[in-house]
Design a protein around this motif. Structure first.
Motif, PDB file in Angstrom:
ATOM      1  N   ILE A 276     -27.148 -14.692 -17.880  1.00 44.35           N
ATOM      2  CA  ILE A 276     -26.709 -14.079 -16.624  1.00 44.35           C
ATOM      3  C   ILE A 276     -25.317 -13.529 -16.877  1.00 44.35           C
ATOM      4  O   ILE A 276     -24.434 -14.261 -17.346  1.00 44.35           O
ATOM      5  CB  ILE A 276     -26.682 -15.088 -15.465  1.00 44.35           C
ATOM      6  N   VAL A 294     -30.315 -11.674 -15.827  1.00 41.95           N
ATOM      7  CA  VAL A 294     -29.867 -11.091 -14.566  1.00 41.95           C
ATOM      8  C   VAL A 294     -28.514 -10.441 -14.834  1.00 41.95           C
ATOM      9  O   VAL A 294     -27.590 -11.099 -15.319  1.00 41.95           O
ATOM     10  CB  VAL A 294     -29.732 -12.142 -13.452  1.00 41.95           C
ATOM     11  N   TRP A 333     -32.525 -14.848 -10.457  1.00 41.15           N
ATOM     12  CA  TRP A 333     -32.821 -15.686 -11.615  1.00 41.15           C
ATOM     13  C   TRP A 333     -34.117 -16.459 -11.410  1.00 41.15           C
ATOM     14  O   TRP A 333     -34.982 -16.502 -12.297  1.00 41.15           O
ATOM     15  CB  TRP A 333     -31.660 -16.655 -11.862  1.00 41.15           C
TER      16      TRP A 333
END
Length: 343
Positions: A276, A294, A333
């Motif tokens: 992420i 993400v 996520w």
């Protein structure tokens, strides 16, 4: 056929050019592809499948002391390596004066061509010398994703249809760093040791206005810990390491990565369960590796540099101004395909 790719920088732009290499390999069996790139990114390009030779240059550093003895020596060595081969095509995928200079210096075969962009596309830089040097200048639609920009240029230059499938060809090596929970023996990491899945957080970016608040990273890391993930924190500078340590201090299970070269960092990231991160070169590497990812945007530019959409079930972008809330990032996520355990 021998082709020279000229894509010097920056990190994310270099990653975005890799699918064009894979398209060329699919279109022309046995094609030989070399690549000129800034030395800092050479270890990454060396992991791009199908690149035979990486020619490193350091134009950024040379410009700081252009007349020094060291610069003159390195420049001569670079020119000798660049001109050691003659190419059937030299493709400038950058479209700047510096890449035009490299393209102009490269040797071509008697029927060889220099190919470049003919115009600027949205959100990308372009300088006129790129077109002046080129034998063939390809005009592109201005609203185009950074990955497609290079793919379309190559397909138009060689008159083939770019494949619908997307492949970066980024192959990690064995320079990965072991997380602290992996048991080791005298022969290195024990492959049978129990492992906690690791999610890397990429908080660093070259632009301060792309950053996500520290409190948001902490809250996200706490949710990842609660869900059974160890949080890994990357850094590329002393300031970013300080931020990583500040985030880790507030988490139950966190791993601040040691300082690593780009090759080792790529290899370590490849073993993560997911990533992420903000819009940065490391996030683009995560996309190229095919990891669950993400990507966080506080500018509406994900259409141009975000995950291309070929793997939407595993890679998405989240945009909001002034920045996305933690809940939105977490929902993105959780909406991805189930992250895999560390390989």
């Amino acid at each position: 056929m021998k082709i020279l790719i000229v894509k010097l920088s920056s990190l994310g732009d270099v990653v975005h050019a890799m699918p064009a290499v894979q398209d060329l390999r699919q279109a022309f069996a046995g094609v030989q592809i070399d690549w000129v790139v800034e030395g800092a990114f050479a270890p990454l390009v060396a992991r791009c499948e199908g690149v035979r030779r990486v020619i490193a240059c350091d134009l950024r550093r040379w410009r700081k002391s252009p007349f020094s003895r060291k610069t003159r020596q390195e420049w001569r060595a670079f020119k000798a390596e660049l001109q050691a081969d003659a190419y059937d095509a030299v493709i400038d995928l950058q479209g700047l004066s510096k890449s035009a200079l490299v393209s102009w210096l490269a040797r071509t075969t008697p029927r060889g061509r220099r190919i470049s962009l003919a115009n600027q596309t949205e959100g990308s830089s372009f300088e006129a010398p790129a077109r002046w040097v080129a034998d063939v200048a390809i005009e592109l639609e201005p609203h185009v994703h950074a990955v497609q920009r290079s793919r379309i240029l190559c397909a138009a230059a060689f008159k083939y249809e770019a494949p619908e499938s997307l492949c970066f060809g980024l192959l990690p090596g064995a320079l990965w760093a072991a997380p602290p929970t992996v048991l080791t023996s005298g022969f290195g990491a024990n492959p049978f040791a129990p492992r906690t899945p690791v999610v890397a957080l990429v908080h660093g970016t070259s632009r301060a206005d792309k950053q996500w608040p520290l409190a948001s990273w902490v809250a996200l890391g706490q949710r990842l810990n609660h869900s059974g993930f160890m949080v890994a924190l990357a850094h590329g500078s002393a300031a970013e390491k300080t931020t990583s340590e500040a985030i880790a201090a507030q988490l139950d299970e966190a791993w601040v990565w040691p300082s690593m070269g780009l090759d080792a960092l790529t290899d370590t990231m490849a073993r993560c369960a997911g990533v992420i991160g903000v819009d940065s070169g490391l996030s683009h590497i995560a996309v190229a590796l095919g990891l669950p990812h993400v990507q966080i945007y506080n500018f509406d530019t994900a259409w141009r540099t975000g995950p291309p959409g070929a793997n939407a079930a595993r890679q998405v972008s989240v945009y909001a101004a002034p920045w996305p809330e933690v809940d939105a990032v977490w929902q993105a996520w959780e909406g991805l395909d189930t992250p895999v355990l560390c390989r």
